[in-house]
Design a protein around this motif. Structure first.
Motif: not given
Length: 368
Positions: A290-310, A314-317
């Protein structure tokens, strides 16, 4: 987080890697790099943790195809409901976390290196260190999280599928499986959608072998193929589920988030059976894969740090995209009890070092 049932149950380490560390790690650009480059770590862990479940599901569809070596006569039929449970071997009930050679994750000192898979011991805890490479520092930044690894609490995966067998010419039997897409509620607001089909054939070989025709047994060869799909529709994670209320400069279509599962299975073997009145005893040897596959399609958000503690969203696909394959040799034995138009079949398959199974089937038909 709302609507996160599938993520919590199937991908606990995904939360640890993608979402659980953001309030702790303060290396701003380095953390963004961690999130984007850790997809390989995520997929490695999800495969180690959930791979046994994928293998067990694939193995379920390789079982219960037959209940006798005697093919149905021309025009006769058998409609049955086949229930199978595949058992996870001990070797797949845990895995060594540090043997995965992950880039960003390892077990913390003093924590067991072995952690459970989905079929492992219930509610086992593991202390995981999240590592982020920080330029200008000799050592990596290390953040330790205690993660309770959710498990099924059992070491087997059940499944059921309908099947119809029809007798053809030359002592040949056609075996068909078909399940149209159905909706299976899981929680109040989430459902699974599944469909399946399969095709098999069984043929009496005793008729072609000299001297075997007179033996008081039946003997056949068979081969079968099955394809099963399952999916769940999102959204599973949106910016509203994340802490804060950060700016989202590039919003995505979160309704397009989807969890997809597919398995293809095939098996072939030889069967021998003996009928005595209403009881048929059978056994055989088969090879299955048997051969099985599993995936999560689409974009998923996360908190991306910027400069000056802001921070911003952002998203991971497609954070998860894994495949598993398994092949094994099995020894099968069982019996069928037939009363008029009703039959009950109980059988088991032993696969040394692999996924053994137990099968029960209730049938209705016009038997031989």
């Amino acid at each position: 987080m709302k609507n996160n049932y599938f993520l919590r149950m199937l991908f606990p380490v995904l939360f640890l890697v993608m979402f659980g560390a953001s309030p702790v790690l303060k290396a701003q650009e380095e953390f963004a790099d961690f999130i984007n480059q850790s997809k390989e770590d995520v997929n490695t862990i999800v495969k180690a943790y959930g791979g046994p479940m994928l293998k067990a599901i694939g193995n379920n569809y390789n079982n219960g195809w037959y209940s006798t070596a005697d093919p149905l006569n021309l025009g006769r039929f058998d409609i049955r409901f086949v229930g199978t449970a595949s058992f996870c071997p001990k070797s797949d009930q845990s895995f060594n976390f540090n043997d995965l050679n992950l880039r960003y994750l390892q077990t913390a000192p003093g924590s067991p290196e072995k952690v459970p898979t989905v079929f492992g011991k219930k509610n086992q805890q593991a202390k995981i260190q999240v590592l982020a490479s920080v330029p200008g520092y000799a050592d990596s930044l290390k953040v330790t999280r205690t993660q309770v690894i959710p498990t099924a609490g059992i070491n087997f995966m059940p499944g059921i599928v309908p099947q119809i067998n029809v007798g053809l010419i030359k002592n040949t039997e056609l075996m068909l499986r078909f399940l149209p897409e159905i909706k299976v509620p899981v929680t109040g607001d989430q459902s699974l959608y599944t469909s399946s089909w399969g095709l098999g054939i069984k043929h009496d070989i005793k008729q072609w072998i000299p001297y075997f025709k007179k033996l008081p047994i039946s003997m056949s060869v068979y081969a079968a193929y099955a394809n099963t799909g399952l999916y769940a529709k999102g959204p599973f994670l949106t910016p509203e589920d994340l802490p804060g209320g950060y700016n989202n400069p590039e919003p995505k279509d979160y309704d397009a988030q989807k969890i997809n599962f597919n398995t293809t299975s095939w098996n072939a073997g030889i069967i021998v059976s003996k009928k005595v009145s209403v009881l048929t005893v059978f056994g055989g040897i088969n090879f299955s894969s048997s051969s099985s596959s599993l995936d999560m399609s689409g974009y998923y958000p996360y908190v991306k740090p910027l400069e000056n503690d802001e921070y911003e969203i952002a998203h991971i696909e497609k954070p998860v995209d894994i495949k598993t394959n398994t092949s094994q040799l099995g020894i099968n034995a069982g019996f069928r009890l037939k009363l008029a138009i009703v039959s009950l079949t109980i059988q088991g398959t032993y696969a040394p070092g692999g996924y053994s199974s137990a099968t029960a089937a209730l049938g209705f038909g016009w038997f031989n």
